[in-house]
Design a protein around this motif. Structure first.
Motif, PDB file in Angstrom:
ATOM      1  N   GLU A 237     -56.234  34.116   4.209  1.00 14.90           N
ATOM      2  CA  GLU A 237     -55.812  35.209   4.197  1.00 14.90           C
ATOM      3  C   GLU A 237     -55.867  36.106   3.267  1.00 14.90           C
ATOM      4  OE1 GLU A 237     -51.572  33.966   5.100  1.00 14.90           O
ATOM      5  OE2 GLU A 237     -52.299  32.673   6.698  1.00 14.90           O
ATOM      6  N   GLY A 238     -57.124  36.482   2.728  1.00 14.93           N
ATOM      7  CA  GLY A 238     -57.513  37.215   1.517  1.00 14.93           C
ATOM      8  C   GLY A 238     -57.119  36.910   0.166  1.00 14.93           C
ATOM      9  N   LYS A 239     -56.772  35.572  -0.001  1.00 12.69           N
ATOM     10  CA  LYS A 239     -56.353  35.218  -1.377  1.00 12.69           C
ATOM     11  C   LYS A 239     -57.321  34.223  -1.662  1.00 12.69           C
ATOM     12  CE  LYS A 239     -51.441  36.475  -1.536  1.00 12.69           C
ATOM     13  NZ  LYS A 239     -51.050  37.420  -0.681  1.00 12.69           N
ATOM     14  N   PHE A 240     -57.764  34.301  -2.904  1.00 14.65           N
ATOM     15  CA  PHE A 240     -58.615  33.235  -3.690  1.00 14.65           C
ATOM     16  C   PHE A 240     -57.909  32.029  -3.828  1.00 14.65           C
ATOM     17  CE2 PHE A 240     -60.339  32.014  -8.233  1.00 14.65           C
ATOM     18  CZ  PHE A 240     -61.203  31.177  -7.759  1.00 14.65           C
ATOM     19  N   ALA A 241     -58.254  30.710  -3.214  1.00 15.81           N
ATOM     20  CA  ALA A 241     -57.513  29.630  -3.260  1.00 15.81           C
ATOM     21  C   ALA A 241     -57.939  28.384  -3.848  1.00 15.81           C
ATOM     22  CB  ALA A 241     -57.057  29.364  -1.669  1.00 15.81           C
ATOM     23  N   ARG A 242     -59.455  28.481  -4.015  1.00 17.05           N
ATOM     24  CA  ARG A 242     -60.069  27.095  -4.611  1.00 17.05           C
ATOM     25  C   ARG A 242     -61.588  27.758  -4.761  1.00 17.05           C
ATOM     26  NH1 ARG A 242     -60.965  22.449  -0.013  1.00 17.05           N
ATOM     27  NH2 ARG A 242     -63.100  22.557  -0.121  1.00 17.05           N
ATOM     28  N   TYR A 243     -62.167  26.919  -5.669  1.00 18.35           N
ATOM     29  CA  TYR A 243     -63.612  26.898  -5.675  1.00 18.35           C
ATOM     30  C   TYR A 243     -64.462  25.307  -5.650  1.00 18.35           C
ATOM     31  CZ  TYR A 243     -62.752  27.101 -10.759  1.00 18.35           C
ATOM     32  OH  TYR A 243     -62.244  27.227 -12.042  1.00 18.35           O
ATOM     33  N   ASP A 244     -65.687  25.022  -5.027  1.00 21.20           N
ATOM     34  CA  ASP A 244     -66.276  24.042  -5.062  1.00 21.20           C
ATOM     35  C   ASP A 244     -67.429  24.125  -5.680  1.00 21.20           C
ATOM     36  OD1 ASP A 244     -64.428  24.483  -2.556  1.00 21.20           O
ATOM     37  OD2 ASP A 244     -65.216  22.457  -2.046  1.00 21.20           O
ATOM     38  N   VAL A 245     -67.970  22.920  -6.509  1.00 16.04           N
ATOM     39  CA  VAL A 245     -69.111  22.937  -7.287  1.00 16.04           C
ATOM     40  C   VAL A 245     -69.971  21.815  -6.898  1.00 16.04           C
ATOM     41  CG1 VAL A 245     -70.258  22.816  -9.701  1.00 16.04           C
ATOM     42  CG2 VAL A 245     -68.043  24.117  -9.051  1.00 16.04           C
TER      43      VAL A 245
ATOM     44  N   ALA B 214     -56.132  35.856  -6.504  1.00 20.97           N
ATOM     45  CA  ALA B 214     -56.577  37.472  -6.435  1.00 20.97           C
ATOM     46  C   ALA B 214     -57.300  37.410  -5.215  1.00 20.97           C
ATOM     47  CB  ALA B 214     -57.655  36.934  -7.599  1.00 20.97           C
ATOM     48  N   ASN B 215     -57.846  38.647  -5.275  1.00 20.84           N
ATOM     49  CA  ASN B 215     -58.569  39.253  -3.902  1.00 20.84           C
ATOM     50  C   ASN B 215     -60.146  39.103  -4.274  1.00 20.84           C
ATOM     51  OD1 ASN B 215     -59.442  41.609  -5.541  1.00 20.84           O
ATOM     52  ND2 ASN B 215     -57.726  42.708  -5.053  1.00 20.84           N
ATOM     53  N   GLU B 216     -60.844  39.404  -3.290  1.00 22.47           N
ATOM     54  CA  GLU B 216     -62.377  39.142  -3.183  1.00 22.47           C
ATOM     55  C   GLU B 216     -63.112  39.716  -4.264  1.00 22.47           C
ATOM     56  OE1 GLU B 216     -66.218  39.758  -0.693  1.00 22.47           O
ATOM     57  OE2 GLU B 216     -64.277  38.999   0.477  1.00 22.47           O
ATOM     58  N   GLU B 217     -62.719  40.890  -4.357  1.00 19.25           N
ATOM     59  CA  GLU B 217     -63.219  41.931  -5.635  1.00 19.25           C
ATOM     60  C   GLU B 217     -62.838  41.313  -6.984  1.00 19.25           C
ATOM     61  OE1 GLU B 217     -63.218  46.429  -7.441  1.00 19.25           O
ATOM     62  OE2 GLU B 217     -62.158  45.835  -5.401  1.00 19.25           O
TER      63      GLU B 217
ATOM     64  N   GLY C 241     -60.608  33.448  15.002  1.00 19.66           N
ATOM     65  CA  GLY C 241     -59.085  33.201  14.669  1.00 19.66           C
ATOM     66  C   GLY C 241     -58.642  32.689  13.479  1.00 19.66           C
ATOM     67  N   ALA C 242     -59.676  32.529  12.636  1.00 20.08           N
ATOM     68  CA  ALA C 242     -59.173  32.118  11.368  1.00 20.08           C
ATOM     69  C   ALA C 242     -59.344  33.220  10.236  1.00 20.08           C
ATOM     70  CB  ALA C 242     -59.992  30.835  10.969  1.00 20.08           C
ATOM     71  N   SER C 243     -58.778  32.903   9.153  1.00 21.93           N
ATOM     72  CA  SER C 243     -58.781  33.884   8.013  1.00 21.93           C
ATOM     73  C   SER C 243     -59.561  33.242   6.944  1.00 21.93           C
ATOM     74  CB  SER C 243     -57.337  34.329   7.572  1.00 21.93           C
ATOM     75  OG  SER C 243     -56.773  33.200   7.175  1.00 21.93           O
ATOM     76  N   CYS C 244     -59.883  32.192   6.982  1.00 21.26           N
ATOM     77  CA  CYS C 244     -60.673  31.329   5.885  1.00 21.26           C
ATOM     78  C   CYS C 244     -62.069  31.343   5.904  1.00 21.26           C
ATOM     79  CB  CYS C 244     -60.176  29.786   5.962  1.00 21.26           C
ATOM     80  SG  CYS C 244     -60.862  28.785   4.404  1.00 21.26           S
ATOM     81  N   TYR C 245     -62.419  31.750   4.642  1.00 20.36           N
ATOM     82  CA  TYR C 245     -64.126  31.992   4.296  1.00 20.36           C
ATOM     83  C   TYR C 245     -64.324  31.819   2.759  1.00 20.36           C
ATOM     84  CZ  TYR C 245     -62.869  36.502   2.141  1.00 20.36           C
ATOM     85  OH  TYR C 245     -62.538  37.455   1.418  1.00 20.36           O
ATOM     86  N   GLN C 246     -65.667  31.486   2.773  1.00 25.60           N
ATOM     87  CA  GLN C 246     -66.237  31.276   1.512  1.00 25.60           C
ATOM     88  C   GLN C 246     -67.120  32.060   0.937  1.00 25.60           C
ATOM     89  OE1 GLN C 246     -66.960  27.100   2.471  1.00 25.60           O
ATOM     90  NE2 GLN C 246     -66.149  26.628   0.473  1.00 25.60           N
ATOM     91  N   LEU C 247     -67.277  32.560  -0.123  1.00 26.39           N
ATOM     92  CA  LEU C 247     -68.387  33.419  -1.056  1.00 26.39           C
ATOM     93  C   LEU C 247     -69.381  32.171  -1.877  1.00 26.39           C
ATOM     94  CD1 LEU C 247     -66.530  36.127  -2.905  1.00 26.39           C
ATOM     95  CD2 LEU C 247     -67.472  36.359  -0.613  1.00 26.39           C
ATOM     96  N   PHE C 248     -70.518  32.585  -1.345  1.00 27.64           N
ATOM     97  CA  PHE C 248     -71.623  31.577  -1.921  1.00 27.64           C
ATOM     98  C   PHE C 248     -72.400  32.176  -2.755  1.00 27.64           C
ATOM     99  CE2 PHE C 248     -70.398  30.091   2.367  1.00 27.64           C
ATOM    100  CZ  PHE C 248     -70.156  28.783   2.062  1.00 27.64           C
ATOM    101  N   MET C 249     -73.173  31.514  -3.765  1.00 27.13           N
ATOM    102  CA  MET C 249     -74.177  32.114  -4.741  1.00 27.13           C
ATOM    103  C   MET C 249     -75.231  32.651  -3.849  1.00 27.13           C
ATOM    104  SD  MET C 249     -74.305  28.893  -7.437  1.00 27.13           S
ATOM    105  CE  MET C 249     -75.672  29.480  -8.275  1.00 27.13           C
ATOM    106  N   ASP C 250     -75.632  33.783  -4.321  1.00 29.52           N
ATOM    107  CA  ASP C 250     -76.946  34.500  -3.611  1.00 29.52           C
ATOM    108  C   ASP C 250     -77.952  34.923  -4.817  1.00 29.52           C
ATOM    109  OD1 ASP C 250     -78.596  35.657  -1.955  1.00 29.52           O
ATOM    110  OD2 ASP C 250     -77.264  37.592  -1.722  1.00 29.52           O
TER     111      ASP C 250
END
Length: 167
Positions: free
Chosen positions: A77-85, A32-35, A53-62
């Motif tokens: 690359e704009g696609k949801f790949a995993r989540y960490d807890v 899925a996408n970020e939205e 140069g990378a396309s990997c990033y994370q969304l964190f609780m705010d």
């Protein structure tokens, strides 16, 4: 009189399989996408910045919890790949959360689990669980040297195997 249920049964968090599962997070499936992930989470998320140069990033609780990260959603690359807890409030498939005992996880997922030593922590290990349906996603419990879960993550390859999030 009706006997009271054991306190651990009524107060213990349970996995909501409609939200946390081998397909994604709620209606946001892996890919899925970020939205879509933001809508599934339904609360504010702060975006991390990809390395140059990378396309990997994370969304964190705010806001982030007082200790740890809470939950972090990883994209590449704009696609949801995993989540960490790394907090006990979120419960992994099988009903396990941070603080669970390795031997309970090994028993619950017998025949679907692989054990690997932790890359950095002496005596620690990763318990890698395959889904019952044989799907591509994996659930990894990081277990400390004392045998307790310190964090867990669920996602698809190759991102599920990144040891330092996007690092």
């Amino acid at each position: 009189p009706v006997p009271e249920p054991a306190a651990d049964e009524t107060t213990r968090p349970r996995n909501d399989a409609a939200v946390i599962n081998f397909e994604g997070f709620g209606p946001a499936k892996f890919g899925a996408n970020e939205e879509q992930v933001r809508m599934s989470w339904g609360r504010p998320l702060q975006a991390g910045t990809p390395a140059p140069g990378a396309s990997c990033y994370q969304l964190f609780m705010d806001p982030k919890p007082e200790s740890g990260t809470g939950i972090a959603f990883l994209f590449e690359e704009g696609k949801f790949a995993r989540y960490d807890v790394d907090v006990p409030q979120h419960v992994a498939p099988g009903g396990f959360s941070v603080g669970a005992r390795a031997e309970d996880i090994l028993a619950a997922f017998a025949g679907r689990i692989e054990v690997q030593p932790h890359k950095y922590v002496e005596g620690a290990r990763n318990l890698i669980v395959s889904p019952a349906d044989g799907g591509a996603a994996r659930l990894i419990f990081e277990v400390n040297a004392a045998g307790a879960v310190s964090s867990w993550r669920i996602g698809v390859s190759p991102q599920i195997n990144y040891v330092e999030g996007c690092g």
